[in-house]
Design a protein around this motif. Structure first.
Motif, PDB file in Angstrom:
ATOM      1  N   LEU A   8       9.948  -3.584   3.457  1.00  0.00           N
ATOM      2  CA  LEU A   8      10.622  -3.137   2.240  1.00  0.00           C
ATOM      3  C   LEU A   8       9.664  -3.345   1.081  1.00  0.00           C
ATOM      4  O   LEU A   8       9.240  -4.468   0.818  1.00  0.00           O
ATOM      5  CB  LEU A   8      11.914  -3.925   2.016  1.00  0.00           C
ATOM      6  CG  LEU A   8      12.667  -3.657   0.712  1.00  0.00           C
ATOM      7  CD1 LEU A   8      13.100  -2.211   0.607  1.00  0.00           C
ATOM      8  CD2 LEU A   8      13.870  -4.589   0.601  1.00  0.00           C
ATOM      9  N   LEU A   9       9.304  -2.265   0.403  1.00  0.00           N
ATOM     10  CA  LEU A   9       8.252  -2.300  -0.611  1.00  0.00           C
ATOM     11  C   LEU A   9       8.720  -1.628  -1.887  1.00  0.00           C
ATOM     12  O   LEU A   9       9.236  -0.513  -1.850  1.00  0.00           O
ATOM     13  CB  LEU A   9       7.019  -1.579  -0.053  1.00  0.00           C
ATOM     14  CG  LEU A   9       5.811  -1.335  -0.925  1.00  0.00           C
ATOM     15  CD1 LEU A   9       5.178  -2.643  -1.355  1.00  0.00           C
ATOM     16  CD2 LEU A   9       4.785  -0.490  -0.177  1.00  0.00           C
ATOM     17  N   THR A  10       8.557  -2.306  -3.018  1.00  0.00           N
ATOM     18  CA  THR A  10       8.859  -1.676  -4.307  1.00  0.00           C
ATOM     19  C   THR A  10       7.559  -1.308  -5.010  1.00  0.00           C
ATOM     20  O   THR A  10       6.538  -1.979  -4.845  1.00  0.00           O
ATOM     21  CB  THR A  10       9.694  -2.600  -5.218  1.00  0.00           C
ATOM     22  OG1 THR A  10       8.908  -3.736  -5.605  1.00  0.00           O
ATOM     23  CG2 THR A  10      10.973  -3.050  -4.529  1.00  0.00           C
ATOM     24  N   ALA A  11       7.605  -0.239  -5.800  1.00  0.00           N
ATOM     25  CA  ALA A  11       6.386   0.250  -6.455  1.00  0.00           C
ATOM     26  C   ALA A  11       6.730   0.921  -7.777  1.00  0.00           C
ATOM     27  O   ALA A  11       7.859   1.355  -8.003  1.00  0.00           O
ATOM     28  CB  ALA A  11       5.654   1.231  -5.543  1.00  0.00           C
ATOM     29  N   GLY A  12       5.696   1.032  -8.629  1.00  0.00           N
ATOM     30  CA  GLY A  12       5.841   1.779  -9.871  1.00  0.00           C
ATOM     31  C   GLY A  12       6.571   1.008 -10.960  1.00  0.00           C
ATOM     32  O   GLY A  12       6.902  -0.164 -10.810  1.00  0.00           O
ATOM     33  N   ALA A  45       3.971  -0.081  10.965  1.00  0.00           N
ATOM     34  CA  ALA A  45       5.265  -0.509  10.422  1.00  0.00           C
ATOM     35  C   ALA A  45       6.085   0.684   9.943  1.00  0.00           C
ATOM     36  O   ALA A  45       5.548   1.730   9.564  1.00  0.00           O
ATOM     37  CB  ALA A  45       5.054  -1.485   9.267  1.00  0.00           C
ATOM     38  N   GLU A  46       7.391   0.500   9.953  1.00  0.00           N
ATOM     39  CA  GLU A  46       8.298   1.441   9.287  1.00  0.00           C
ATOM     40  C   GLU A  46       8.472   0.936   7.861  1.00  0.00           C
ATOM     41  O   GLU A  46       8.839  -0.218   7.656  1.00  0.00           O
ATOM     42  CB  GLU A  46       9.645   1.481  10.002  1.00  0.00           C
ATOM     43  CG  GLU A  46      10.681   2.369   9.323  1.00  0.00           C
ATOM     44  CD  GLU A  46      12.056   2.246   9.958  1.00  0.00           C
ATOM     45  OE1 GLU A  46      13.037   2.653   9.307  1.00  0.00           O
ATOM     46  OE2 GLU A  46      12.164   1.734  11.085  1.00  0.00           O
ATOM     47  N   VAL A  47       8.211   1.785   6.875  1.00  0.00           N
ATOM     48  CA  VAL A  47       8.193   1.365   5.479  1.00  0.00           C
ATOM     49  C   VAL A  47       9.305   2.037   4.682  1.00  0.00           C
ATOM     50  O   VAL A  47       9.429   3.264   4.695  1.00  0.00           O
ATOM     51  CB  VAL A  47       6.836   1.686   4.815  1.00  0.00           C
ATOM     52  CG1 VAL A  47       6.815   1.194   3.371  1.00  0.00           C
ATOM     53  CG2 VAL A  47       5.685   1.067   5.604  1.00  0.00           C
ATOM     54  N   ILE A  48      10.108   1.225   4.004  1.00  0.00           N
ATOM     55  CA  ILE A  48      11.060   1.710   3.013  1.00  0.00           C
ATOM     56  C   ILE A  48      10.411   1.492   1.658  1.00  0.00           C
ATOM     57  O   ILE A  48      10.241   0.352   1.214  1.00  0.00           O
ATOM     58  CB  ILE A  48      12.407   0.969   3.085  1.00  0.00           C
ATOM     59  CG1 ILE A  48      12.985   1.017   4.496  1.00  0.00           C
ATOM     60  CG2 ILE A  48      13.384   1.556   2.066  1.00  0.00           C
ATOM     61  CD1 ILE A  48      13.331   2.395   4.998  1.00  0.00           C
ATOM     62  N   LEU A  49      10.013   2.572   1.000  1.00  0.00           N
ATOM     63  CA  LEU A  49       9.314   2.507  -0.281  1.00  0.00           C
ATOM     64  C   LEU A  49      10.282   2.872  -1.402  1.00  0.00           C
ATOM     65  O   LEU A  49      10.664   4.032  -1.551  1.00  0.00           O
ATOM     66  CB  LEU A  49       8.124   3.474  -0.263  1.00  0.00           C
ATOM     67  CG  LEU A  49       7.341   3.664  -1.559  1.00  0.00           C
ATOM     68  CD1 LEU A  49       6.739   2.354  -2.044  1.00  0.00           C
ATOM     69  CD2 LEU A  49       6.264   4.719  -1.376  1.00  0.00           C
ATOM     70  N   VAL A  50      10.681   1.867  -2.180  1.00  0.00           N
ATOM     71  CA  VAL A  50      11.590   2.087  -3.305  1.00  0.00           C
ATOM     72  C   VAL A  50      10.733   2.182  -4.565  1.00  0.00           C
ATOM     73  O   VAL A  50      10.165   1.182  -5.006  1.00  0.00           O
ATOM     74  CB  VAL A  50      12.632   0.963  -3.428  1.00  0.00           C
ATOM     75  CG1 VAL A  50      13.601   1.256  -4.569  1.00  0.00           C
ATOM     76  CG2 VAL A  50      13.401   0.792  -2.115  1.00  0.00           C
ATOM     77  N   ALA A  76      19.792  -2.089  -6.521  1.00  0.00           N
ATOM     78  CA  ALA A  76      20.844  -1.584  -5.642  1.00  0.00           C
ATOM     79  C   ALA A  76      20.269  -1.038  -4.341  1.00  0.00           C
ATOM     80  O   ALA A  76      20.815  -1.286  -3.252  1.00  0.00           O
ATOM     81  CB  ALA A  76      21.650  -0.507  -6.364  1.00  0.00           C
ATOM     82  N   GLU A  77      19.153  -0.321  -4.432  1.00  0.00           N
ATOM     83  CA  GLU A  77      18.533   0.234  -3.226  1.00  0.00           C
ATOM     84  C   GLU A  77      17.895  -0.856  -2.377  1.00  0.00           C
ATOM     85  O   GLU A  77      18.002  -0.846  -1.145  1.00  0.00           O
ATOM     86  CB  GLU A  77      17.489   1.292  -3.604  1.00  0.00           C
ATOM     87  CG  GLU A  77      18.071   2.555  -4.194  1.00  0.00           C
ATOM     88  CD  GLU A  77      19.008   3.284  -3.243  1.00  0.00           C
ATOM     89  OE1 GLU A  77      18.772   3.227  -2.014  1.00  0.00           O
ATOM     90  OE2 GLU A  77      19.973   3.910  -3.718  1.00  0.00           O
ATOM     91  N   VAL A  78      17.241  -1.799  -3.018  1.00  0.00           N
ATOM     92  CA  VAL A  78      16.598  -2.891  -2.287  1.00  0.00           C
ATOM     93  C   VAL A  78      17.635  -3.698  -1.503  1.00  0.00           C
ATOM     94  O   VAL A  78      17.395  -4.101  -0.362  1.00  0.00           O
ATOM     95  CB  VAL A  78      15.801  -3.783  -3.268  1.00  0.00           C
ATOM     96  CG1 VAL A  78      15.461  -5.111  -2.627  1.00  0.00           C
ATOM     97  CG2 VAL A  78      14.530  -3.082  -3.722  1.00  0.00           C
ATOM     98  N   GLN A  79      18.785  -3.922  -2.101  1.00  0.00           N
ATOM     99  CA  GLN A  79      19.837  -4.686  -1.421  1.00  0.00           C
ATOM    100  C   GLN A  79      20.291  -4.013  -0.128  1.00  0.00           C
ATOM    101  O   GLN A  79      20.714  -4.686   0.812  1.00  0.00           O
ATOM    102  CB  GLN A  79      21.027  -4.883  -2.355  1.00  0.00           C
ATOM    103  CG  GLN A  79      20.826  -5.959  -3.406  1.00  0.00           C
ATOM    104  CD  GLN A  79      22.103  -6.211  -4.190  1.00  0.00           C
ATOM    105  OE1 GLN A  79      22.670  -5.305  -4.777  1.00  0.00           O
ATOM    106  NE2 GLN A  79      22.563  -7.444  -4.183  1.00  0.00           N
ATOM    107  N   LYS A  80      20.218  -2.688  -0.085  1.00  0.00           N
ATOM    108  CA  LYS A  80      20.659  -1.960   1.103  1.00  0.00           C
ATOM    109  C   LYS A  80      19.782  -2.267   2.317  1.00  0.00           C
ATOM    110  O   LYS A  80      20.252  -2.234   3.451  1.00  0.00           O
ATOM    111  CB  LYS A  80      20.627  -0.446   0.842  1.00  0.00           C
ATOM    112  CG  LYS A  80      21.623   0.058  -0.181  1.00  0.00           C
ATOM    113  CD  LYS A  80      21.458   1.567  -0.349  1.00  0.00           C
ATOM    114  CE  LYS A  80      22.369   2.124  -1.437  1.00  0.00           C
ATOM    115  NZ  LYS A  80      22.161   3.593  -1.603  1.00  0.00           N
ATOM    116  N   GLU A  84      17.505  -6.179   6.824  1.00  0.00           N
ATOM    117  CA  GLU A  84      16.919  -5.684   8.077  1.00  0.00           C
ATOM    118  C   GLU A  84      15.392  -5.661   8.048  1.00  0.00           C
ATOM    119  O   GLU A  84      14.759  -5.396   9.066  1.00  0.00           O
ATOM    120  CB  GLU A  84      17.434  -4.272   8.374  1.00  0.00           C
ATOM    121  CG  GLU A  84      16.988  -3.231   7.356  1.00  0.00           C
ATOM    122  CD  GLU A  84      17.644  -1.875   7.570  1.00  0.00           C
ATOM    123  OE1 GLU A  84      16.904  -0.895   7.740  1.00  0.00           O
ATOM    124  OE2 GLU A  84      18.878  -1.814   7.577  1.00  0.00           O
ATOM    125  N   ALA A  85      14.788  -5.945   6.886  1.00  0.00           N
ATOM    126  CA  ALA A  85      13.334  -5.870   6.768  1.00  0.00           C
ATOM    127  C   ALA A  85      12.680  -7.185   7.191  1.00  0.00           C
ATOM    128  O   ALA A  85      13.192  -8.267   6.911  1.00  0.00           O
ATOM    129  CB  ALA A  85      12.930  -5.527   5.338  1.00  0.00           C
TER     130      ALA A  85
END
Length: 216
Positions: A8-12, A45-50, A76-80, A84-85
């Motif tokens: 789980l990765l946040t960016a920007g 890896a499977e990456v969720i990029l928020v 809100a998106e990160v919490q979803k 599981e990450a």
């Protein structure tokens, strides 16, 4: 390799609206976060990029991009996906404050001065740090202008992070609006300094170090 792992990765940046045409934001381009997403995906890896609002795209099949605007939307998106990450990486430059109330219509310049009341945004890394499980690995970023190492070490403790990626605006070629970065990886018992490199190479250093710690 990271096959079977979820990141789980946040960016920007985040943009906090003042009115329908103005916002509070910062100079983050998202380049470091997107470079990390690509490197994690290349390692399997499977990456969720928020991601906040950026002018970047990724087409790697292992990366699922979720676009947001504000800190509240990012949270809100990160919490979803957090539970599981296996790996959390907080690379986004989230605005610390937001207007208490955004105007519904464009604010007119009727007076010589104008005040905005700001309130604190949620601290995403710190909030999730309270929920972190022993098998999850958490990485934060610290972009500082003074007392850099002290601030990074404080973040490490306060936010229950395993690692902080520190860079300083005092270093030429580091920080926002550059294709390069110069980092130090700060851990509880270790500090590793790196030379100025392209952000793609910096991403390789970060991901390699995370893998070494996870599989030590």
């Amino acid at each position: 390799m990271l096959k079977g792992k979820k990141v789980l990765l946040t960016a920007g940046p985040t943009y906090e609206p003042i009115d329908p045409v103005r916002f509070i934001g910062n100079h983050s381009t998202g380049k470091m976060g997107f470079a990390l997403a690509e490197e994690f995906a290349e390692k399997g890896a499977e990456v969720i990029l928020v991601s906040g609002p950026v002018n970047l795209k990724t087409f790697h099949p292992q990366i699922h991009t979720v676009s947001v605007m504000t800190a509240d939307e990012m949270f809100a998106e990160v919490q979803k996906y957090a539970a599981e990450a296996d790996i959390w990486v907080f690379a986004a430059a989230v605005a610390d404050y937001k207007p208490k109330q955004a105007a519904g219509t464009k604010i007119k310049k009727d007076s010589d001065s104008f005040s905005i009341e700001l309130v604190k945004n949620v601290d995403i890394a710190a909030t999730l740090g309270k929920q972190k499980k022993p098998n999850q690995f958490s990485v934060g970023f610290a972009l500082e202008t003074n007392n850099e190492l002290v601030h990074a070490q404080q973040k490490l403790q306060k936010k229950n992070l395993d690692m902080v990626i520190l860079n300083s605006l005092q270093d030429a070629g580091a920080g926002f609006k550059h294709d390069t970065n110069k980092i130090s990886i700060v851990e509880r018992d270790k500090i590793t300094n790196f030379e100025l490199k392209a952000k793609t190479a910096v991403a390789q250093d970060i991901v390699r170090t995370i893998m070494e710690r996870m599989y030590a």
